[in-house]
Scaffold this motif. Sequence first.
Motif, PDB file in Angstrom:
ATOM      1  N   GLU A 241       0.113  -0.812  -0.210  1.00  0.00           N
ATOM      2  CA  GLU A 241       0.233  -0.316  -0.362  1.00  0.00           C
ATOM      3  C   GLU A 241       0.860   0.941   0.124  1.00  0.00           C
ATOM      4  N   GLU A 242       0.367   2.428  -0.787  1.00  0.00           N
ATOM      5  CA  GLU A 242       1.094   2.997  -0.859  1.00  0.00           C
ATOM      6  C   GLU A 242       0.659   4.632   0.077  1.00  0.00           C
ATOM      7  N   GLN A 243       2.578   4.864   0.791  1.00  0.00           N
ATOM      8  CA  GLN A 243       1.727   5.880   1.961  1.00  0.00           C
ATOM      9  C   GLN A 243       2.499   6.572   1.859  1.00  0.00           C
ATOM     10  N   LEU A 244       2.160   8.079   2.825  1.00  0.00           N
ATOM     11  CA  LEU A 244       3.833   9.296   2.395  1.00  0.00           C
ATOM     12  C   LEU A 244       2.549  10.334   4.014  1.00  0.00           C
ATOM     13  N   VAL A 245       3.396   9.974   4.979  1.00  0.00           N
ATOM     14  CA  VAL A 245       3.768  10.839   6.378  1.00  0.00           C
ATOM     15  C   VAL A 245       4.213  11.504   6.212  1.00  0.00           C
ATOM     16  N   GLU A 246       4.006  13.336   6.424  1.00  0.00           N
ATOM     17  CA  GLU A 246       4.318  14.184   7.205  1.00  0.00           C
ATOM     18  C   GLU A 246       4.868  13.857   8.762  1.00  0.00           C
ATOM     19  N   SER A 247       5.411  14.734   8.757  1.00  0.00           N
ATOM     20  CA  SER A 247       6.104  15.413  10.605  1.00  0.00           C
ATOM     21  C   SER A 247       6.553  17.022   9.998  1.00  0.00           C
ATOM     22  N   GLY A 248       6.409  17.649  11.782  1.00  0.00           N
ATOM     23  CA  GLY A 248       7.372  18.682  11.339  1.00  0.00           C
ATOM     24  C   GLY A 248       6.176  19.868  11.820  1.00  0.00           C
ATOM     25  N   GLY A 249       5.195  19.481  11.182  1.00  0.00           N
ATOM     26  CA  GLY A 249       4.867  21.004  11.366  1.00  0.00           C
ATOM     27  C   GLY A 249       4.363  21.542  12.877  1.00  0.00           C
ATOM     28  N   GLY A 250       3.946  22.416  12.798  1.00  0.00           N
ATOM     29  CA  GLY A 250       4.394  23.080  14.006  1.00  0.00           C
ATOM     30  C   GLY A 250       3.770  24.813  13.903  1.00  0.00           C
ATOM     31  N   LEU A 251       3.807  25.788  15.487  1.00  0.00           N
ATOM     32  CA  LEU A 251       3.697  27.245  15.563  1.00  0.00           C
ATOM     33  C   LEU A 251       5.412  27.774  15.810  1.00  0.00           C
ATOM     34  N   VAL A 252       5.486  28.758  14.632  1.00  0.00           N
ATOM     35  CA  VAL A 252       5.863  29.696  15.020  1.00  0.00           C
ATOM     36  C   VAL A 252       5.915  30.945  14.635  1.00  0.00           C
ATOM     37  N   GLN A 253       7.295  31.407  14.951  1.00  0.00           N
ATOM     38  CA  GLN A 253       6.798  33.072  14.440  1.00  0.00           C
ATOM     39  C   GLN A 253       7.717  33.602  13.197  1.00  0.00           C
ATOM     40  N   ALA A 254       6.820  34.663  12.607  1.00  0.00           N
ATOM     41  CA  ALA A 254       7.251  35.128  11.663  1.00  0.00           C
ATOM     42  C   ALA A 254       9.045  35.735  11.660  1.00  0.00           C
ATOM     43  N   GLY A 255       8.961  34.764  10.541  1.00  0.00           N
ATOM     44  CA  GLY A 255      10.688  34.861  10.740  1.00  0.00           C
ATOM     45  C   GLY A 255      11.246  34.037  11.021  1.00  0.00           C
ATOM     46  N   GLY A 256      10.636  33.057  11.682  1.00  0.00           N
ATOM     47  CA  GLY A 256      11.107  31.591  12.088  1.00  0.00           C
ATOM     48  C   GLY A 256      11.436  30.642  10.763  1.00  0.00           C
TER      49      GLY A 256
END
Length: 126
Positions: A1-16
């Motif tokens: 089965e084809e799978q793609l799993v994302e990670s690493g998102g979040g909240l950051v301030q502008a310029g970050g």
Amino acid sequence: EEQLVESGGGLVQAGGSLTLSCAASGFTFDDYTIGWLRQAPGKVREGVACISNRNGDTYYTDSVKGRFTISADGAKNTVYLQMNNLKPEDTAVYYCAAMGTFTAVTMRVASQYDYWGQGTQVTVSS
């Protein structure tokens, strides 16, 4: 089965900065282009960057050029999106997706992609 799993998102301030990861499985990684697409509330999902795992070609839309960098690690079947100098308008759900050979036109269009991840939220505060 084809799978793609994302990670690493979040909240950051502008310029970050943030780095998103996309781990692929269930298909021949080297045969595909992996793209990063994003969808803000009320807007169309559209591609912002992609990389061909066949030849290493990359493409960025003007909105992220010079700030985002896409790369791939074939040994890990993983694609990364390094995002620097983030702006509030970069706030969106980010998806990675797989397609065959890309063009500057097709990489922007969600319907051109064959396999999708579940998405990861990126929020940039001002």
